[in-house]
Design a protein around this motif. Structure first.
Motif, mmCIF file in Angstrom:
data_model
loop_
_atom_site.group_PDB
_atom_site.id
_atom_site.type_symbol
_atom_site.label_atom_id
_atom_site.label_comp_id
_atom_site.label_asym_id
_atom_site.label_seq_id
_atom_site.Cartn_x
_atom_site.Cartn_y
_atom_site.Cartn_z
ATOM 1 N N GLY A 12 112.941 55.198 72.801
ATOM 2 C CA GLY A 12 112.342 54.013 73.410
ATOM 3 C C GLY A 12 113.080 53.442 74.596
ATOM 4 N N LYS A 13 113.953 54.243 75.215
ATOM 5 C CA LYS A 13 114.739 53.726 76.340
ATOM 6 C C LYS A 13 113.867 53.267 77.509
ATOM 7 N N THR A 14 112.839 54.048 77.821
ATOM 8 C CA THR A 14 111.994 53.721 78.968
ATOM 9 C C THR A 14 111.298 52.376 78.777
ATOM 10 N N THR A 15 110.853 52.111 77.558
ATOM 11 C CA THR A 15 110.220 50.822 77.263
ATOM 12 C C THR A 15 111.220 49.690 77.369
ATOM 13 N N GLN A 16 112.397 49.881 76.800
ATOM 14 C CA GLN A 16 113.368 48.796 76.717
ATOM 15 C C GLN A 16 114.026 48.478 78.052
ATOM 16 N N ILE A 17 114.134 49.448 78.947
ATOM 17 C CA ILE A 17 114.794 49.167 80.218
ATOM 18 C C ILE A 17 113.978 48.166 81.029
ATOM 19 N N GLN A 18 112.655 48.218 80.913
ATOM 20 C CA GLN A 18 111.824 47.251 81.626
ATOM 21 C C GLN A 18 111.942 45.855 81.010
ATOM 22 N N THR A 19 112.011 45.805 79.693
ATOM 23 C CA THR A 19 112.201 44.521 79.011
ATOM 24 C C THR A 19 113.547 43.911 79.385
ATOM 25 N N MET A 20 114.572 44.741 79.474
ATOM 26 C CA MET A 20 115.895 44.266 79.873
ATOM 27 C C MET A 20 115.875 43.699 81.287
ATOM 28 N N ALA A 21 115.172 44.386 82.188
ATOM 29 C CA ALA A 21 115.110 43.912 83.574
ATOM 30 C C ALA A 21 114.484 42.529 83.648
ATOM 31 N N ARG A 22 113.425 42.306 82.874
ATOM 32 C CA ARG A 22 112.785 40.981 82.864
ATOM 33 C C ARG A 22 113.735 39.935 82.292
ATOM 34 N N TRP A 23 114.476 40.279 81.249
ATOM 35 C CA TRP A 23 115.410 39.337 80.625
ATOM 36 C C TRP A 23 116.518 38.982 81.609
ATOM 37 N N LEU A 24 117.067 39.968 82.281
ATOM 38 C CA LEU A 24 118.151 39.724 83.228
ATOM 39 C C LEU A 24 117.675 38.900 84.420
ATOM 40 N N THR A 25 116.468 39.162 84.884
ATOM 41 C CA THR A 25 115.919 38.362 85.977
ATOM 42 C C THR A 25 115.767 36.912 85.549
ATOM 43 N N ALA A 26 115.283 36.694 84.317
ATOM 44 C CA ALA A 26 115.158 35.335 83.795
ATOM 45 C C ALA A 26 116.516 34.665 83.645
ATOM 46 N N ALA A 27 117.557 35.468 83.441
ATOM 47 C CA ALA A 27 118.921 34.938 83.330
ATOM 48 C C ALA A 27 119.549 34.691 84.697
#
Length: 217
Positions: A12-27
């Motif tokens: 599930g790396k491909t799915t999670q890397i996009q979720t991480m990018a959104r989280w980091l942008t929000a941070a």
């Protein structure tokens, strides 16, 4: 900060890397997501050789050197410039993948692989590595569902066609690396649903980044 995601096929790396990018942008952090192999235009050509299912006779040492060539190009043109600009770089696979796939699973000398990384890549090490851990049988089942439904993934299925024992060695290699470097690695249970995986990752990231509160500038 340099963050990498590692794990077997179907983790599930491909799915999670996009979720991480959104989280980091929000941070409030500028984030660059990339991958290996294939994070550059030249790397994309190397990726097509490495992952194409017709190339089952690729010699392990040749395979290793192709990965190193992809990584040198990736580091010099994408990763290092982004880090120098103060961005958070999140990469889907990096050196740990080479060590486990070509070292632990293929049987190439692991000290030689480390020396090659030091020589060619100046030993750049991630600040944080998230290991999405999953039973290989479950991971392969997920991966083959994706391959069967998408021709593009079918053209990159060389590793999925390896034996179950090969993928068990890959997982064991990852877990051994995590045991040896507990400060860098965070093991994520990838057997649960994607939302639960994302929640685990966000907990880890929260130790490094303070999310921006709602309404903040």
């Amino acid at each position: 900060m340099f963050i990498t995601l590692e794990g077997i096929e179907g983790s599930g790396k491909t799915t999670q890397i996009q979720t991480m990018a959104r989280w980091l942008t929000a941070a409030g952090r500028e984030c660059l997501t990339t991958r290996e192999p294939g994070g550059t235009s030249i790397g994309g050509q190397i990726r097509s050789v490495l992952l194409h299912p017709d190339n089952s006779d690729l010699a392990p040492t040749a395979e290793l050197l192709l990965y190193v060539a992809d990584r040198v190009q990736h580091l010099e043109t994408i990763v290092r410039p982004a880090l120098a600009a103060g961005k958070v770089v999140v990469c889907d696979r990096y050196f740990d993948a080479t060590l486990v796939y070509q070292g632990y699973a293929r049987g190439l000398n692991r000290d030689m692989i480390r020396q090659l990384h030091q020589l060619a890549c100046k030993g750049l090490t991630p600040d944080l590595t998230l290991l999405l851990d999953l039973d290989p049988e479950d991971g392969l089942a997920r991966a083959w569902r994706r391959i069967d439904s998408d021709r593009a993934h079918a053209m990159e299925s060389r590793f999925e066609k390896e034996t179950l024992l090969f993928h068990q060695r890959v997982r064991a290699g990852y877990l051994d690396l995590a045991r040896r470097e507990p400060r860098r690695f965070a093991i994520i249970d990838a057997a649960v649903d994607p939302q639960a995986v994302a929640a685990q990752i966000e907990t880890v990231l929260s130790a490094y980044f303070q999310p921006r509160s709602d309404g903040a500038d």
